[in-house]
Design a protein around this motif. Structure first.
Motif, PDB file in Angstrom:
ATOM      1  N   LEU A   1      -3.091  -4.928  -8.031  1.00  0.00           N
ATOM      2  CA  LEU A   1      -1.832  -4.624  -8.712  1.00  0.00           C
ATOM      3  C   LEU A   1      -0.701  -5.546  -8.269  1.00  0.00           C
ATOM      4  CD1 LEU A   1      -1.747  -0.710  -8.697  1.00  0.00           C
ATOM      5  CD2 LEU A   1      -1.853  -2.190 -10.708  1.00  0.00           C
ATOM      6  N   ARG A   2      -0.658  -5.906  -6.976  1.00  0.00           N
ATOM      7  CA  ARG A   2       0.498  -6.609  -6.451  1.00  0.00           C
ATOM      8  C   ARG A   2       0.236  -8.043  -5.985  1.00  0.00           C
ATOM      9  NH1 ARG A   2       5.897  -5.139  -6.828  1.00  0.00           N
ATOM     10  NH2 ARG A   2       6.163  -6.520  -5.059  1.00  0.00           N
TER      11      ARG A   2
ATOM     12  N   TYR B   1       5.313  -3.707 -15.447  1.00  0.00           N
ATOM     13  CA  TYR B   1       6.323  -2.899 -16.125  1.00  0.00           C
ATOM     14  C   TYR B   1       5.804  -2.171 -17.369  1.00  0.00           C
ATOM     15  CZ  TYR B   1       9.841  -5.305 -13.252  1.00  0.00           C
ATOM     16  OH  TYR B   1      10.589  -5.803 -12.208  1.00  0.00           O
ATOM     17  N   LEU B   2       4.795  -2.725 -18.027  1.00  0.00           N
ATOM     18  CA  LEU B   2       4.314  -2.149 -19.288  1.00  0.00           C
ATOM     19  C   LEU B   2       3.046  -1.320 -19.121  1.00  0.00           C
ATOM     20  CD1 LEU B   2       4.954  -5.228 -21.614  1.00  0.00           C
ATOM     21  CD2 LEU B   2       6.423  -3.234 -21.256  1.00  0.00           C
ATOM     22  N   ILE B   3       2.343  -1.521 -18.047  1.00  0.00           N
ATOM     23  CA  ILE B   3       1.162  -0.744 -17.636  1.00  0.00           C
ATOM     24  C   ILE B   3       0.117  -0.729 -18.756  1.00  0.00           C
ATOM     25  CG2 ILE B   3       0.381   1.411 -16.550  1.00  0.00           C
ATOM     26  CD1 ILE B   3       3.336   1.872 -15.734  1.00  0.00           C
ATOM     27  N   ASP B   4      -0.069   0.402 -19.456  1.00  0.00           N
ATOM     28  CA  ASP B   4      -1.123   0.469 -20.481  1.00  0.00           C
ATOM     29  C   ASP B   4      -0.758  -0.293 -21.754  1.00  0.00           C
ATOM     30  OD1 ASP B   4       0.873   2.266 -21.198  1.00  0.00           O
ATOM     31  OD2 ASP B   4      -0.514   3.763 -21.979  1.00  0.00           O
ATOM     32  N   GLN B   5       0.460  -0.814 -21.845  1.00  0.00           N
ATOM     33  CA  GLN B   5       0.879  -1.623 -22.997  1.00  0.00           C
ATOM     34  C   GLN B   5       0.925  -3.115 -22.642  1.00  0.00           C
ATOM     35  OE1 GLN B   5       1.441  -0.192 -26.118  1.00  0.00           O
ATOM     36  NE2 GLN B   5       0.631   1.619 -25.062  1.00  0.00           N
ATOM     37  N   GLU B   6       0.206  -3.512 -21.594  1.00  0.00           N
ATOM     38  CA  GLU B   6       0.293  -4.887 -21.098  1.00  0.00           C
ATOM     39  C   GLU B   6      -0.142  -5.932 -22.116  1.00  0.00           C
ATOM     40  OE1 GLU B   6      -2.252  -5.592 -17.747  1.00  0.00           O
ATOM     41  OE2 GLU B   6      -4.046  -4.916 -18.793  1.00  0.00           O
ATOM     42  N   ASN B   7      -0.958  -5.529 -23.102  1.00  0.00           N
ATOM     43  CA  ASN B   7      -1.412  -6.472 -24.127  1.00  0.00           C
ATOM     44  C   ASN B   7      -0.712  -6.253 -25.471  1.00  0.00           C
ATOM     45  OD1 ASN B   7      -3.519  -8.060 -22.736  1.00  0.00           O
ATOM     46  ND2 ASN B   7      -4.490  -6.059 -22.468  1.00  0.00           N
TER      47      ASN B   7
ATOM     48  N   PHE C   1       0.817  -1.217   0.000  1.00  0.00           N
ATOM     49  CA  PHE C   1       0.000   0.000   0.000  1.00  0.00           C
ATOM     50  C   PHE C   1       0.851   1.267   0.000  1.00  0.00           C
ATOM     51  CE2 PHE C   1       0.356  -1.773   4.247  1.00  0.00           C
ATOM     52  CZ  PHE C   1       0.903  -0.717   4.972  1.00  0.00           C
ATOM     53  N   LYS C   2       2.149   1.116   0.262  1.00  0.00           N
ATOM     54  CA  LYS C   2       3.059   2.258   0.168  1.00  0.00           C
ATOM     55  C   LYS C   2       3.619   2.292  -1.258  1.00  0.00           C
ATOM     56  CE  LYS C   2       4.238   2.251   5.088  1.00  0.00           C
ATOM     57  NZ  LYS C   2       5.315   2.123   6.100  1.00  0.00           N
ATOM     58  N   ARG C   3       2.795   2.800  -2.185  1.00  0.00           N
ATOM     59  CA  ARG C   3       3.166   2.818  -3.597  1.00  0.00           C
ATOM     60  C   ARG C   3       4.255   3.863  -3.849  1.00  0.00           C
ATOM     61  NH1 ARG C   3       2.004  -1.244  -6.637  1.00  0.00           N
ATOM     62  NH2 ARG C   3       2.031   0.106  -8.460  1.00  0.00           N
ATOM     63  N   VAL C   4       5.159   3.538  -4.757  1.00  0.00           N
ATOM     64  CA  VAL C   4       6.282   4.414  -5.081  1.00  0.00           C
ATOM     65  C   VAL C   4       6.261   4.701  -6.582  1.00  0.00           C
ATOM     66  CG1 VAL C   4       8.795   4.576  -5.153  1.00  0.00           C
ATOM     67  CG2 VAL C   4       7.675   3.496  -3.195  1.00  0.00           C
ATOM     68  N   PRO C   5       6.299   5.974  -6.985  1.00  0.00           N
ATOM     69  CA  PRO C   5       6.372   6.275  -8.423  1.00  0.00           C
ATOM     70  C   PRO C   5       7.708   5.834  -8.993  1.00  0.00           C
ATOM     71  CG  PRO C   5       6.660   8.279  -7.129  1.00  0.00           C
ATOM     72  CD  PRO C   5       6.295   7.189  -6.160  1.00  0.00           C
ATOM     73  N   TRP C   6       7.706   5.362 -10.242  1.00  0.00           N
ATOM     74  CA  TRP C   6       8.958   4.918 -10.835  1.00  0.00           C
ATOM     75  C   TRP C   6       8.973   5.254 -12.322  1.00  0.00           C
ATOM     76  CZ3 TRP C   6       8.907   1.187 -14.736  1.00  0.00           C
ATOM     77  CH2 TRP C   6       7.707   0.501 -14.903  1.00  0.00           C
ATOM     78  N   THR C   7      10.137   5.221 -12.907  1.00  0.00           N
ATOM     79  CA  THR C   7      10.323   5.520 -14.327  1.00  0.00           C
ATOM     80  C   THR C   7      11.171   4.423 -14.968  1.00  0.00           C
ATOM     81  OG1 THR C   7      12.352   6.761 -13.909  1.00  0.00           O
ATOM     82  CG2 THR C   7      10.262   8.003 -13.864  1.00  0.00           C
ATOM     83  N   ILE C   8      11.176   4.385 -16.279  1.00  0.00           N
ATOM     84  CA  ILE C   8      12.045   3.435 -16.988  1.00  0.00           C
ATOM     85  C   ILE C   8      13.504   3.746 -16.685  1.00  0.00           C
ATOM     86  CG2 ILE C   8      12.790   2.607 -19.260  1.00  0.00           C
ATOM     87  CD1 ILE C   8      10.006   1.622 -18.374  1.00  0.00           C
ATOM     88  N   LYS C   9      13.827   5.012 -16.591  1.00  0.00           N
ATOM     89  CA  LYS C   9      15.200   5.392 -16.230  1.00  0.00           C
ATOM     90  C   LYS C   9      15.563   4.812 -14.860  1.00  0.00           C
ATOM     91  CE  LYS C   9      18.185   9.394 -15.394  1.00  0.00           C
ATOM     92  NZ  LYS C   9      18.239  10.880 -15.252  1.00  0.00           N
ATOM     93  N   GLY C  10      14.637   4.904 -13.908  1.00  0.00           N
ATOM     94  CA  GLY C  10      14.880   4.338 -12.586  1.00  0.00           C
ATOM     95  C   GLY C  10      15.022   2.824 -12.626  1.00  0.00           C
TER      96      GLY C  10
END
Length: 554
Positions: free
Chosen positions: A410-411, A336-342, A293-302
């Protein structure tokens, strides 16, 4: 590093309860795995890691063992396992099993005797504390106190995980020797080694002092006091000396909490294990693996920075086990792909990115089909005890029921535990009766039958990728070569080189939905691997299409 046989393996992880049901009871079994050896062999798999099949009340789906020398009847008999070992060996497939030696089930005869007769030797097989009050404020990995009261006595027992998973007392020499005898029994039986569960939990802070709370429940996570504690090295050296060292086996450690500067002890030339899973990039979306529940924002760079930090640290000392999915993680497509999961191209690109890193690649069942997360509508639809705990902890921490359910979807570990979809028929060909856990909603679109033999399918891509690593003229570099990051200025690119003394391969992976230019000033550029049908290169560099994986050499 000296070449080892296990560096070349392609490992496929099987969650037996959900792989294939051979007898129609809704639960996967050992015979079901044997039935599907051709599927696995055709994919290119050379080793199976089978999650726990030992006798268990299944409170934590087999990670609560009630008899180390017997099998859970729902999975089959020892004769079934012998048949699987024999037929897998005929196909060149080795088998490793889970080794769970931090804790047992509370239904193990040792614990039952410890409870019924506190003066027996088995009472010292576990960790008990006398008193009218809970001994301290440590929180278990699955929520709530690590202490469970013994009925009828002013006494508590310790469990780092579920309350039906009491921790073994590794301070007791007899416990350790008994466990080593069990490990050697399985190695004598012919398995190739072990994936070793939660091994960094075997040593506790023996002061058992309370610490400052880190949650509204007044508790503090026990990973601070019961994971990778000083003195664990003595236990791990002894474990290796008395078991693994006597056999040419492979050992893969689940060892959360290990710092990079400690890797030499774990996987160095004289390390405790052959290789290690690193969870630092797997848990990049949460504050810790046990607090979803402690969600962390992340990026591809990260993500790139975490992967490359992991790769360079492991390369300095030894060997890693590369993964993007397992039985404790959600599906990589959704995470990892979020809206591109399919998006098939994106899934292939993601697969190639991790698969071609330095280390032994692990594939989790269904990953080769591009399986996605589910979306459950109610907490009642979940089986995983960790998911249920996280849902109620999130609410306790101030989230609404809707927010808590979204976080757990999600998890949840159940995401990867849904029955394997072999075809689009009822129950996906997994079973002839209702499975123990609900199917993923999209199994009629994502299943094995629909992908085998289909040129552009994810399954066939994985098959081609495995063959490329194992059997191409570039195999030596891709398996045994070193790794180094490529300094890219594009935030949505992950790139690295694999190299030997006389060979270099440039590897690029575009996570964006845009065309991206990458400078590459080398001579005659030769594309040797591509997940798309086309590519664009020029004198100055390469133009990566959206979701493109491209490997280039000269």
């Amino acid at each position: 590093m000296k070449k080892q046989w296990w560096q070349k393996e392609i490992v496929y992880q099987i969650y037996p309860k959900s792989f294939k049901d051979s007898n129609g009871d809704g639960i996967g079994d050992i015979k079901g795995i044997t039935e599907k050896l051709d599927y696995l062999s055709n994919l290119g798999v050379t080793m199976l890691w089978i999650c726990p099949i030992y006798k268990s009340p299944m409170d934590d789906n087999g990670y609560d063992i009630s008899d180390y020398f017997d099998l859970a009847p729902e999975f089959g008999t020892m004769e079934d396992l012998d048949e699987l070992l024999k037929k897998a060996n005929e196909k060149g497939i080795k088998i490793i099993l889970d080794l769970v030696i931090n804790h047992t089930s509370d239904e193990h005869k040792w614990f039952e005797e410890a409870i019924s007769n506190p003066k027996s030797k088995y009472h010292d097989y576990y960790i008990f504390k006398e008193g009218e009050e809970v001994p301290n404020n440590w929180r278990s990995v699955f929520g709530g106190s690590v202490w469970e009261k013994v009925k009828g006595r002013d006494e508590y027992y310790f469990h780092a995980f579920g309350k039906k998973q009491p921790d073994l007392n590794w301070e007791n020499e007899e416990v350790r020797k008994t466990l080593y005898d069990m490990v050697n029994y399985w190695l004598e039986k012919g398995i190739a080694g072990f994936r070793i569960d939660a091994i960094t939990f075997i040593k506790k802070d023996l002061t058992f002092k309370s610490l400052e709370s880190d949650g509204v429940d007044g508790l503090v996570k026990c990973t601070k006091t019961s994971r990778n504690q000083p003195g664990i090295e003595e236990f791990l050296h002894e474990l290796k000396r008395e078991t693994f060292e006597k056999y040419n086996c492979v050992t893969v450690a689940e060892a959360p909490g290990v710092l990079y500067d400690e890797l030499d002890d774990f996987i160095g030339e004289n390390g405790y294990f052959s290789m290690i899973f690193d969870f630092k990039y797997a848990d990049l979306d949460v504050a810790s693996g046990s607090e979803w529940f402690k969600r962390v924002p992340w990026t591809i760079k990260g993500l790139r920075e975490k992967i490359m930090a992991s790769q360079m640290a492991i390369q300095k000392y030894g060997w890693g086990a590369n993964f993007i999915e397992n039985h404790d993680q959600p599906r990589s497509t959704t995470k990892y792909l979020i809206d591109q999961e399919n998006n098939k191209d994106a899934i292939k690109m993601l697969g190639a990115m991790y698969f071609l890193l330095r280390g032994t690649p692990f594939i989790y069942q269904g990953q080769e089909l591009g399986m996605t997360n589910f979306e459950r509508k109610s907490i009642e639809e979940f089986n995983d005890i960790s998911s249920i705990d996280q849902y109620y902890r999130a609410i306790e921490e101030g989230f609404t029921k809707e927010e808590a359910l979204k976080i757990v979807n999600l998890r949840s570990r159940d995401n990867s535990r849904t029955p394997f979809p072999w075809n689009s028929s009822e129950y996906g060909g997994f079973s002839t009766s209702k499975p123990w856990l609900g199917m993923i909603e999209n199994y009629k679109e994502i299943n094995a039958e629909d992908q085998i033999g289909k040129e552009d399918s994810i399954y066939e891509f994985y098959k081609r990728m495995i063959d490329f690593r194992q059997n191409s003229i570039y195999s030596n570099c891709l398996i045994y070569g070193d790794i180094a990051p490529i300094d890219t200025k594009n935030d949505d690119i992950i790139s690295y080189i694999r190299h030997t003394e006389n060979e270099i391969i440039y590897c690029y992976f575009n996570f964006s939905q845009k065309f991206v230019f990458e400078p590459l000033n080398i001579g005659n550029k030769k594309v040797i691997f591509n997940n798309l049908k086309e590519f664009e290169i020029n004198e100055d560099g390469i133009v990566l299409k959206p979701n493109q994986a491209l490997l280039i050499t000269v």
